[in-house]
Write a protein that holds these residues in place. Structure first.
Motif, mmCIF file in Angstrom:
data_model
loop_
_atom_site.group_PDB
_atom_site.id
_atom_site.type_symbol
_atom_site.label_atom_id
_atom_site.label_comp_id
_atom_site.label_asym_id
_atom_site.label_seq_id
_atom_site.Cartn_x
_atom_site.Cartn_y
_atom_site.Cartn_z
ATOM 1 N N ASP A 13 0.831 -1.213 0.000
ATOM 2 C CA ASP A 13 0.000 0.000 0.000
ATOM 3 C C ASP A 13 0.862 1.257 0.000
ATOM 4 O O ASP A 13 0.468 2.297 -0.538
ATOM 5 C CB ASP A 13 -1.022 -0.003 1.148
ATOM 6 N N ASP A 14 2.084 1.170 0.539
ATOM 7 C CA ASP A 14 3.028 2.299 0.409
ATOM 8 C C ASP A 14 3.341 2.524 -1.072
ATOM 9 O O ASP A 14 3.518 3.667 -1.515
ATOM 10 C CB ASP A 14 4.351 2.000 1.123
ATOM 11 N N ASN A 46 7.442 -2.704 7.289
ATOM 12 C CA ASN A 46 6.921 -3.900 6.630
ATOM 13 C C ASN A 46 8.023 -4.913 6.331
ATOM 14 O O ASN A 46 7.797 -6.120 6.326
ATOM 15 C CB ASN A 46 6.221 -3.520 5.327
ATOM 16 N N HIS A 101 3.258 -8.668 3.821
ATOM 17 C CA HIS A 101 3.962 -8.055 2.684
ATOM 18 C C HIS A 101 5.024 -8.953 2.041
ATOM 19 O O HIS A 101 5.727 -8.505 1.130
ATOM 20 C CB HIS A 101 4.595 -6.728 3.124
ATOM 21 N N ASN A 199 -4.773 -4.171 14.370
ATOM 22 C CA ASN A 199 -4.541 -5.293 13.453
ATOM 23 C C ASN A 199 -3.347 -6.140 13.851
ATOM 24 O O ASN A 199 -3.146 -7.218 13.321
ATOM 25 C CB ASN A 199 -4.426 -4.828 11.984
ATOM 26 N N GLU A 205 -2.264 -0.958 16.071
ATOM 27 C CA GLU A 205 -2.098 -0.946 14.611
ATOM 28 C C GLU A 205 -0.599 -1.094 14.329
ATOM 29 O O GLU A 205 0.238 -0.579 15.078
ATOM 30 C CB GLU A 205 -2.669 0.375 14.063
ATOM 31 N N ASN A 207 1.875 0.167 12.343
ATOM 32 C CA ASN A 207 2.867 1.261 12.305
ATOM 33 C C ASN A 207 3.160 1.821 13.698
ATOM 34 O O ASN A 207 4.292 2.196 14.004
ATOM 35 C CB ASN A 207 2.381 2.404 11.401
ATOM 36 N N ASP A 282 -2.351 3.085 3.218
ATOM 37 C CA ASP A 282 -1.445 4.225 3.024
ATOM 38 C C ASP A 282 -1.891 5.168 1.908
ATOM 39 O O ASP A 282 -1.568 6.367 1.925
ATOM 40 C CB ASP A 282 -0.037 3.703 2.699
HETATM 41 C C1 BDR Z 1 -0.005 -0.284 7.927
HETATM 42 O O1 BDR Z 1 0.920 -1.351 8.138
HETATM 43 C C2 BDR Z 1 1.380 -1.851 6.912
HETATM 44 O O2 BDR Z 1 0.936 -3.152 6.728
HETATM 45 C C3 BDR Z 1 0.825 -0.977 5.820
HETATM 46 O O3 BDR Z 1 1.834 -0.596 4.910
HETATM 47 C C4 BDR Z 1 0.223 0.209 6.524
HETATM 48 O O4 BDR Z 1 1.108 1.312 6.555
HETATM 49 C C5 BDR Z 1 -1.417 -0.781 8.207
HETATM 50 O O5 BDR Z 1 -1.544 -1.179 9.538
#
Ligand code: BDR
Ligand code: CA
Length: 367
Positions: A13-14, A46, A101, A199, A205, A207, A282
């Motif tokens: 997603d980056d 990641n 990833h 997550n 989360e 990050n 992202d």
């Molecule tokens: C974030 O963590 C990574 O998996 C993604 O790139 C996103 O920045 C989502 O929690």
């Protein structure tokens, strides 16, 4: 046109966020991008710091970032700085996310140039920092950039952060405060979860979990922050219909993006049981910078604010023994601050700049 600096840990997603940072337009009638990418710094997240940096160089080549750009009759050479930043979080141990990833951060992505490709090597060779302790290079480069821009009277930049906040936190710690205030308009970040599960932990989360100490520094700094947390990014799903639209035409970039999204969809289904497609976390950071009207959230109730978005105090839970570790605690009703008068008094200095008593975070809620 907003000038932006992107700090990222590519990452599927980056990778999409970077494409928007290079070419994003708020309307199809615009002939040139609505953002100007000044540079890209990478951070361990990641995948390890070496992999995210190399991925960034490959993506810049795949996207043609170094090509001469011809838009609306204008021609201009792109000169996007690439910097390898922090390879490890401030306090915590390194934590990558191969389950989402892949081992190298861009698992399953087709159409990327090889590491040995001379154009990739050129990006890496010209990178302002090429080794594992590039954080100091990142900080001095950004300080010099902000000094140059402010001395020339150029508009403040927006920092887009789509990975762990290690680089950005150290920049805020090391740069003179007056320079950050004059040179940075806002930090827009993907991270956290406002009032919803995490997550990578009950409330964590990814990050924020990777570097909660860095996140705490960023959220505590008296500068406007806009947070795209899981509460909003989970509304932005890359559905099979979008995938079909993407693959309806053929081009190298469409192949790259659709293979990235296919891999991401598979890992999201395996890890999190997402059946309708992965969230494009992202991407929302750039979407917000380019088209803020796509997002909504509560407006400030203060008459001084003229209907501006509400801003909140956000604290990061840093007790590693707590089930709430790395939570982004949003003080939606300003209760915590009011109950902690002493803290409030310490916040008076913030009031001078933002008048918010530490309430500096816009929390995106709907897209
Ligand atoms: C974030 O963590 C990574 O998996 C993604 O790139 C996103 O920045 C989502 O929690
Ligand atoms: Ca990311």
């Amino acid at each position: 046109v907003k000038s932006i600096w992107l700090d990222a840990d590519p990452g599927h997603d980056d990778a999409v966020a970077l494409l928007l940072a290079l070419f994003g337009r708020s309307s199809s009638t615009h002939t040139s991008p609505d953002v100007h990418l000044l540079g890209l710094s990478t951070v361990a997240g990641n995948a390890c710091g070496l992999a995210t940096w190399q991925n960034a160089a490959k993506l810049l080549v795949a996207y043609g970032a170094d090509d001469v750009e011809r838009r609306g009759g204008r021609e201009r050479e792109r000169d996007i700085a690439l910097i390898r930043g922090a390879d490890e979080p401030l306090v915590q141990s390194v934590r990558a996310d191969a389950a989402i990833h892949g081992e190298d951060g861009l698992g399953g992505v087709m159409g990327l140039p090889a590491l040995s490709d001379p154009r990739v090597q050129q990006y890496l060779q010209h990178s302002h920092s090429r080794n594992a302790n590039g954080l100091h290079t990142f900080i001095s480069h950004l300080i010099a950039l902000l000094q140059e821009r402010t001395s020339k009277g150029l508009a403040p930049i927006t920092i887009a952060a789509t990975g762990p906040l290690t680089n950005i936190a150290m920049l805020l710690k090391c740069a003179p405060k007056h320079l950050i205030r004059a040179g940075v308009q806002e930090i827009v970040l993907m991270g956290g979860a406002a009032g919803c599960p995490g997550n990578r932990g009950p409330l964590a989360e990814f990050n924020i979990l990777v570097d909660p100490e860095a996140a705490s520094i960023v959220f505590d700094y008296d500068i406007p922050v806009t947070m795209a947390g899981l509460n909003v990014t989970h509304q932005a799903i890359f559905t099979p219909e979008l995938q079909a639209t993407l693959t309806a035409k053929k081009s190298p970039i469409r192949t790259l993006l659709s293979s990235a999204m296919t891999f991401f969809a598979q890992t999201y289904e395996t890890e999190f049981d997402f059946k309708c497609g992965p969230p494009v976390h992202d991407f929302l950071v750039l979407a917000y910078i380019i088209s803020p009207h796509l997002f909504s959230g509560p407006k400030s109730s203060s008459s001084d604010d003229n209907g501006e978005p509400a801003r909140y105090r956000v604290d990061i839970e840093r007790n590693a023994h707590s089930p709430a570790f790395a939570a982004t605690v949003v003080d939606f009703h300003d209760q915590w601050r009011q109950q902690h008068q002493q803290q409030h008094q310490q916040q008076q200095q913030h009031d001078e700049t933002w008048g918010k008593g530490g309430r500096n975070v816009r929390v995106l809620q709907h897209v």
